[in-house]
Design a protein around this motif. Structure first.
Motif, PDB file in Angstrom:
ATOM      1  N   LYS A  79      -7.608   0.930  77.345  1.00 45.74           N
ATOM      2  CA  LYS A  79      -6.176   1.018  77.057  1.00 45.74           C
ATOM      3  C   LYS A  79      -5.845   2.343  76.384  1.00 45.74           C
ATOM      4  CE  LYS A  79      -5.623  -3.962  76.495  1.00 45.74           C
ATOM      5  NZ  LYS A  79      -5.320  -5.028  75.526  1.00 45.74           N
ATOM      6  N   MET A  80      -6.710   2.799  75.491  1.00 45.07           N
ATOM      7  CA  MET A  80      -6.475   4.073  74.817  1.00 45.07           C
ATOM      8  C   MET A  80      -6.514   5.230  75.818  1.00 45.07           C
ATOM      9  SD  MET A  80      -8.545   5.881  71.710  1.00 45.07           S
ATOM     10  CE  MET A  80      -9.909   6.358  72.741  1.00 45.07           C
ATOM     11  N   ALA A  81      -7.442   5.194  76.753  1.00 37.37           N
ATOM     12  CA  ALA A  81      -7.532   6.247  77.767  1.00 37.37           C
ATOM     13  C   ALA A  81      -6.291   6.253  78.652  1.00 37.37           C
ATOM     14  CB  ALA A  81      -8.782   6.060  78.613  1.00 37.37           C
ATOM     15  N   GLN A  82      -5.787   5.082  78.994  1.00 35.24           N
ATOM     16  CA  GLN A  82      -4.572   4.996  79.804  1.00 35.24           C
ATOM     17  C   GLN A  82      -3.370   5.563  79.046  1.00 35.24           C
ATOM     18  OE1 GLN A  82      -4.098   4.254  82.976  1.00 35.24           O
ATOM     19  NE2 GLN A  82      -1.928   4.644  82.728  1.00 35.24           N
ATOM     20  N   ARG A  83      -3.256   5.247  77.754  1.00 35.21           N
ATOM     21  CA  ARG A  83      -2.156   5.803  76.946  1.00 35.21           C
ATOM     22  C   ARG A  83      -2.244   7.310  76.873  1.00 35.21           C
ATOM     23  NH1 ARG A  83      -3.138   1.266  73.608  1.00 35.21           N
ATOM     24  NH2 ARG A  83      -4.485   2.497  72.296  1.00 35.21           N
ATOM     25  N   LEU A  84      -3.440   7.841  76.667  1.00 33.91           N
ATOM     26  CA  LEU A  84      -3.625   9.280  76.595  1.00 33.91           C
ATOM     27  C   LEU A  84      -3.275   9.943  77.919  1.00 33.91           C
ATOM     28  CD1 LEU A  84      -4.532  11.721  74.961  1.00 33.91           C
ATOM     29  CD2 LEU A  84      -6.858  11.266  75.714  1.00 33.91           C
ATOM     30  N   ARG A  85      -3.676   9.335  79.017  1.00 31.23           N
ATOM     31  CA  ARG A  85      -3.355   9.865  80.348  1.00 31.23           C
ATOM     32  C   ARG A  85      -1.836   9.921  80.550  1.00 31.23           C
ATOM     33  NH1 ARG A  85      -5.877   6.176  83.247  1.00 31.23           N
ATOM     34  NH2 ARG A  85      -7.889   6.957  82.567  1.00 31.23           N
ATOM     35  N   THR A  86      -1.128   8.880  80.127  1.00 31.82           N
ATOM     36  CA  THR A  86       0.328   8.839  80.254  1.00 31.82           C
ATOM     37  C   THR A  86       0.983   9.924  79.403  1.00 31.82           C
ATOM     38  OG1 THR A  86       0.217   6.452  80.618  1.00 31.82           O
ATOM     39  CG2 THR A  86       2.361   7.364  80.022  1.00 31.82           C
ATOM     40  N   ILE A  87       0.485  10.119  78.196  1.00 25.02           N
ATOM     41  CA  ILE A  87       1.032  11.156  77.310  1.00 25.02           C
ATOM     42  C   ILE A  87       0.833  12.539  77.916  1.00 25.02           C
ATOM     43  CG2 ILE A  87       0.678  12.307  75.080  1.00 25.02           C
ATOM     44  CD1 ILE A  87       0.104   9.475  73.938  1.00 25.02           C
ATOM     45  N   LEU A  88      -0.346  12.808  78.449  1.00 23.03           N
ATOM     46  CA  LEU A  88      -0.616  14.119  79.044  1.00 23.03           C
ATOM     47  C   LEU A  88       0.219  14.356  80.301  1.00 23.03           C
ATOM     48  CD1 LEU A  88      -4.475  14.351  78.552  1.00 23.03           C
ATOM     49  CD2 LEU A  88      -2.686  15.500  77.253  1.00 23.03           C
ATOM     50  N   GLU A  89       0.429  13.297  81.094  1.00 22.08           N
ATOM     51  CA  GLU A  89       1.289  13.434  82.272  1.00 22.08           C
ATOM     52  C   GLU A  89       2.722  13.757  81.857  1.00 22.08           C
ATOM     53  OE1 GLU A  89       0.855   9.770  84.398  1.00 22.08           O
ATOM     54  OE2 GLU A  89      -1.147  10.299  85.147  1.00 22.08           O
ATOM     55  N   GLN A  90       3.207  13.105  80.809  1.00 17.16           N
ATOM     56  CA  GLN A  90       4.560  13.365  80.308  1.00 17.16           C
ATOM     57  C   GLN A  90       4.671  14.792  79.774  1.00 17.16           C
ATOM     58  OE1 GLN A  90       7.146  11.380  80.595  1.00 17.16           O
ATOM     59  NE2 GLN A  90       8.549  12.721  79.520  1.00 17.16           N
ATOM     60  N   ARG A  91       3.645  15.260  79.076  1.00 18.28           N
ATOM     61  CA  ARG A  91       3.645  16.630  78.565  1.00 18.28           C
ATOM     62  C   ARG A  91       3.685  17.645  79.710  1.00 18.28           C
ATOM     63  NH1 ARG A  91      -1.644  19.434  76.610  1.00 18.28           N
ATOM     64  NH2 ARG A  91      -1.825  19.230  78.847  1.00 18.28           N
ATOM     65  N   ASP A  92       2.857  17.422  80.728  1.00 15.22           N
ATOM     66  CA  ASP A  92       2.846  18.334  81.873  1.00 15.22           C
ATOM     67  C   ASP A  92       4.192  18.345  82.590  1.00 15.22           C
ATOM     68  OD1 ASP A  92       0.228  18.918  81.267  1.00 15.22           O
ATOM     69  OD2 ASP A  92      -0.619  17.568  82.789  1.00 15.22           O
ATOM     70  N   LYS A  93       4.806  17.183  82.692  1.00 20.18           N
ATOM     71  CA  LYS A  93       6.118  17.086  83.328  1.00 20.18           C
ATOM     72  C   LYS A  93       7.166  17.876  82.527  1.00 20.18           C
ATOM     73  CE  LYS A  93       9.511  13.575  84.605  1.00 20.18           C
ATOM     74  NZ  LYS A  93       9.805  12.132  84.573  1.00 20.18           N
ATOM     75  N   MET A  94       7.125  17.759  81.201  1.00 20.87           N
ATOM     76  CA  MET A  94       8.079  18.486  80.356  1.00 20.87           C
ATOM     77  C   MET A  94       7.842  19.996  80.413  1.00 20.87           C
ATOM     78  SD  MET A  94       8.334  15.932  77.085  1.00 20.87           S
ATOM     79  CE  MET A  94       9.449  16.970  76.166  1.00 20.87           C
ATOM     80  N   ILE A  95       6.577  20.414  80.528  1.00 20.75           N
ATOM     81  CA  ILE A  95       6.275  21.845  80.646  1.00 20.75           C
ATOM     82  C   ILE A  95       6.832  22.393  81.953  1.00 20.75           C
ATOM     83  CG2 ILE A  95       4.388  23.492  80.980  1.00 20.75           C
ATOM     84  CD1 ILE A  95       2.766  21.876  78.939  1.00 20.75           C
ATOM     85  N   LYS A  96       6.694  21.651  83.056  1.00 20.24           N
ATOM     86  CA  LYS A  96       7.223  22.082  84.351  1.00 20.24           C
ATOM     87  C   LYS A  96       8.748  22.178  84.321  1.00 20.24           C
ATOM     88  CE  LYS A  96       3.586  20.543  87.442  1.00 20.24           C
ATOM     89  NZ  LYS A  96       3.207  19.612  88.523  1.00 20.24           N
ATOM     90  N   GLN A  97       9.394  21.263  83.586  1.00 17.26           N
ATOM     91  CA  GLN A  97      10.853  21.268  83.491  1.00 17.26           C
ATOM     92  C   GLN A  97      11.359  22.333  82.531  1.00 17.26           C
ATOM     93  OE1 GLN A  97      11.795  17.283  82.295  1.00 17.26           O
ATOM     94  NE2 GLN A  97      11.582  16.441  84.366  1.00 17.26           N
ATOM     95  N   GLY A  98      10.456  22.898  81.719  1.00 16.72           N
ATOM     96  CA  GLY A  98      10.845  23.920  80.753  1.00 16.72           C
ATOM     97  C   GLY A  98      11.392  23.360  79.451  1.00 16.72           C
ATOM     98  N   LYS A  99      11.201  22.074  79.201  1.00 17.45           N
ATOM     99  CA  LYS A  99      11.702  21.441  77.980  1.00 17.45           C
ATOM    100  C   LYS A  99      10.713  21.530  76.819  1.00 17.45           C
ATOM    101  CE  LYS A  99      14.570  18.065  80.368  1.00 17.45           C
ATOM    102  NZ  LYS A  99      14.815  16.633  80.585  1.00 17.45           N
ATOM    103  N   TYR A 100       9.483  21.918  77.121  1.00 18.03           N
ATOM    104  CA  TYR A 100       8.457  21.958  76.077  1.00 18.03           C
ATOM    105  C   TYR A 100       7.558  23.159  76.310  1.00 18.03           C
ATOM    106  CZ  TYR A 100       4.291  20.684  73.397  1.00 18.03           C
ATOM    107  OH  TYR A 100       3.238  20.689  72.537  1.00 18.03           O
ATOM    108  N   THR A 101       7.290  23.885  75.235  1.00 21.65           N
ATOM    109  CA  THR A 101       6.360  25.001  75.294  1.00 21.65           C
ATOM    110  C   THR A 101       5.243  24.713  74.296  1.00 21.65           C
ATOM    111  OG1 THR A 101       8.187  26.490  75.759  1.00 21.65           O
ATOM    112  CG2 THR A 101       6.114  27.495  75.069  1.00 21.65           C
ATOM    113  N   PRO A 102       4.022  24.603  74.768  1.00 18.57           N
ATOM    114  CA  PRO A 102       2.938  24.329  73.825  1.00 18.57           C
ATOM    115  C   PRO A 102       2.704  25.514  72.901  1.00 18.57           C
ATOM    116  CG  PRO A 102       2.106  24.451  76.087  1.00 18.57           C
ATOM    117  CD  PRO A 102       3.576  24.658  76.133  1.00 18.57           C
ATOM    118  N   PRO A 103       2.252  25.257  71.681  1.00 16.49           N
ATOM    119  CA  PRO A 103       1.965  26.347  70.755  1.00 16.49           C
ATOM    120  C   PRO A 103       0.847  27.247  71.286  1.00 16.49           C
ATOM    121  CG  PRO A 103       1.636  24.197  69.702  1.00 16.49           C
ATOM    122  CD  PRO A 103       2.013  23.958  71.114  1.00 16.49           C
TER     123      PRO A 103
END
Length: 106
Positions: free
Chosen positions: A71-95
């Motif tokens: 379950k923890m691995a699935q949550r982490l996978r979902t978080i990383l997918e959401q982060r990648d999606k936000m980076i592609k949309q330009g809403k998030y820039t990683p430090p």
């Protein structure tokens, strides 16, 4: 308890896969998932196998999550997918330190 200790006589332990955390641990410290395994075993003690599967399902799921972390691995996978999606949309820039562009250390 069996009349003949066949496993002990043959030097094998067929049940070790079931009770991994209850076995003697190095340095005498309890294993990480020992508490979850103990709750599961205590819940099912004295019940039949069919009834224990039904009544102790939550304890068993907690124990398996502690052992396998699915379950923890699935949550982490979902978080990383959401982060990648936000980076592609330009809403998030990683430090910079997450992109490998940190300052050189002296």
């Amino acid at each position: 308890m069996p009349f003949w200790g066949l496993q002990k006589q043959l030097g094998i332990d067929v049940d070790s896969w079931l009770l991994r955390q209850s076995m003697p641990q190095p340095h005498g410290q309890a294993a990480a998932c020992h508490a979850f395994e103990r709750e599961w075993v205590e819940c099912g003690h004295g019940l039949g196998q069919t009834r224990a599967r039904r009544e102790c399902q939550l304890e068993y799921e907690d124990f398996m999550e502690c052992m396998q972390r699915t379950k923890m691995a699935q949550r982490l996978r979902t978080i990383l997918e959401q982060r990648d999606k936000m980076i592609k949309q330009g809403k998030y820039t990683p430090p910079d330190y997450h992109r490998g562009k940190e300052e050189p250390r002296p």
